[in-house]
Design a protein around this motif. Sequence first.
Motif, PDB file in Angstrom:
ATOM      1  N   HIS A 106       0.828  -1.201   0.000  1.00  0.00           N
ATOM      2  CA  HIS A 106       0.000   0.000   0.000  1.00  0.00           C
ATOM      3  C   HIS A 106       0.869   1.261   0.000  1.00  0.00           C
ATOM      4  O   HIS A 106       1.997   1.263   0.473  1.00  0.00           O
ATOM      5  CB  HIS A 106      -1.013  -0.049   1.158  1.00  0.00           C
ATOM      6  N   ILE A 107       0.281   2.292  -0.584  1.00  0.00           N
ATOM      7  CA  ILE A 107       0.919   3.609  -0.664  1.00  0.00           C
ATOM      8  C   ILE A 107      -0.060   4.592  -0.040  1.00  0.00           C
ATOM      9  O   ILE A 107      -1.266   4.492  -0.252  1.00  0.00           O
ATOM     10  CB  ILE A 107       1.180   4.009  -2.127  1.00  0.00           C
ATOM     11  N   SER A 108       0.450   5.550   0.732  1.00  0.00           N
ATOM     12  CA  SER A 108      -0.459   6.544   1.310  1.00  0.00           C
ATOM     13  C   SER A 108       0.167   7.927   1.219  1.00  0.00           C
ATOM     14  O   SER A 108       1.380   8.084   1.100  1.00  0.00           O
ATOM     15  CB  SER A 108      -0.791   6.196   2.758  1.00  0.00           C
ATOM     16  N   ASP A 109      -0.698   8.926   1.288  1.00  0.00           N
ATOM     17  CA  ASP A 109      -0.280  10.312   1.269  1.00  0.00           C
ATOM     18  C   ASP A 109      -1.368  11.112   1.973  1.00  0.00           C
ATOM     19  O   ASP A 109      -2.522  10.683   2.039  1.00  0.00           O
ATOM     20  CB  ASP A 109      -0.092  10.811  -0.158  1.00  0.00           C
ATOM     21  N   THR A 110      -1.017  12.275   2.489  1.00  0.00           N
ATOM     22  CA  THR A 110      -1.987  13.146   3.150  1.00  0.00           C
ATOM     23  C   THR A 110      -1.927  14.511   2.483  1.00  0.00           C
ATOM     24  O   THR A 110      -0.845  15.049   2.264  1.00  0.00           O
ATOM     25  CB  THR A 110      -1.667  13.289   4.651  1.00  0.00           C
ATOM     26  N   VAL A 111      -3.105  15.044   2.180  1.00  0.00           N
ATOM     27  CA  VAL A 111      -3.222  16.363   1.557  1.00  0.00           C
ATOM     28  C   VAL A 111      -4.192  17.188   2.388  1.00  0.00           C
ATOM     29  O   VAL A 111      -5.273  16.707   2.748  1.00  0.00           O
ATOM     30  CB  VAL A 111      -3.752  16.242   0.109  1.00  0.00           C
ATOM     31  N   ARG A 112      -3.820  18.396   2.720  1.00  0.00           N
ATOM     32  CA  ARG A 112      -4.707  19.284   3.492  1.00  0.00           C
ATOM     33  C   ARG A 112      -5.502  20.148   2.527  1.00  0.00           C
ATOM     34  O   ARG A 112      -4.927  20.830   1.685  1.00  0.00           O
ATOM     35  CB  ARG A 112      -3.875  20.167   4.421  1.00  0.00           C
ATOM     36  N   LEU A 113      -6.827  20.134   2.649  1.00  0.00           N
ATOM     37  CA  LEU A 113      -7.716  20.924   1.807  1.00  0.00           C
ATOM     38  C   LEU A 113      -8.131  22.175   2.582  1.00  0.00           C
ATOM     39  O   LEU A 113      -9.226  22.265   3.131  1.00  0.00           O
ATOM     40  CB  LEU A 113      -8.936  20.096   1.396  1.00  0.00           C
ATOM     41  N   GLU A 114      -7.242  23.157   2.614  1.00  0.00           N
ATOM     42  CA  GLU A 114      -7.436  24.342   3.447  1.00  0.00           C
ATOM     43  C   GLU A 114      -8.652  25.177   3.043  1.00  0.00           C
ATOM     44  O   GLU A 114      -9.230  25.853   3.888  1.00  0.00           O
ATOM     45  CB  GLU A 114      -6.177  25.194   3.423  1.00  0.00           C
ATOM     46  N   PHE A 115      -9.068  25.128   1.799  1.00  0.00           N
ATOM     47  CA  PHE A 115     -10.207  25.933   1.373  1.00  0.00           C
ATOM     48  C   PHE A 115     -11.491  25.529   2.106  1.00  0.00           C
ATOM     49  O   PHE A 115     -12.425  26.318   2.211  1.00  0.00           O
ATOM     50  CB  PHE A 115     -10.411  25.843  -0.145  1.00  0.00           C
TER      51      PHE A 115
END
Length: 136
Positions: free
Chosen positions: A53-62
Motif C-alpha cells: 500500500h501507498i499513502s499520502d496526506t493532503v490538506r484541503l485548506e479551502f
Amino acid sequence: MLIGGVLSSCVKDVDLEQKEEISLSPDVQIDLLIYDIDQSQFVDPSTGNSKTHISDTVRLEFLDDDYIQEDLSSVEFYFRHINTFPREIESKIRFLSDANQEQFAVNYTIKPGVDGNPVTTEQFEFFEEDRIHLVR
C-alpha cells in the motif's frame, strides 16, 4: 363540466425535443488532487521488498473558509483513475478532521489495466444536506 388551462411562456425559440440536453453546471468545479504512481513506488527503497500500500496526506485548506462553512449545501466528489498496472487496486480515500478523526471514507476497487491498454475507473460520491456537515 368544463376545465380549461392556459400555459404561456416568455421564452423564445425553445425546442422541447432537446430537453435531455439541458444541464445545470455546478457553482464551482475544481480539481483537488492529481497524481501519478509508477511501479517503483511499490518497492521499499530500504529493503527492496514489494509494498502492498501507498499513502499520502493532503490538506484541503479551502474547506476552512467562511463561505464553505456557512454556504456549502452539496458537493459531489468525482474520482477517476487510469490504471496501467495489470492488477486490481483497492482505493481507500479517507477524509479527516483537523484532529485526525475520520469524517468519512470512500472505498472502491480500481479495475486492472492491460499491458498497453489503460483502464479507467470512475467513482462518484454525492453529499447533500443530510451529510454535508461531514465535508464542512
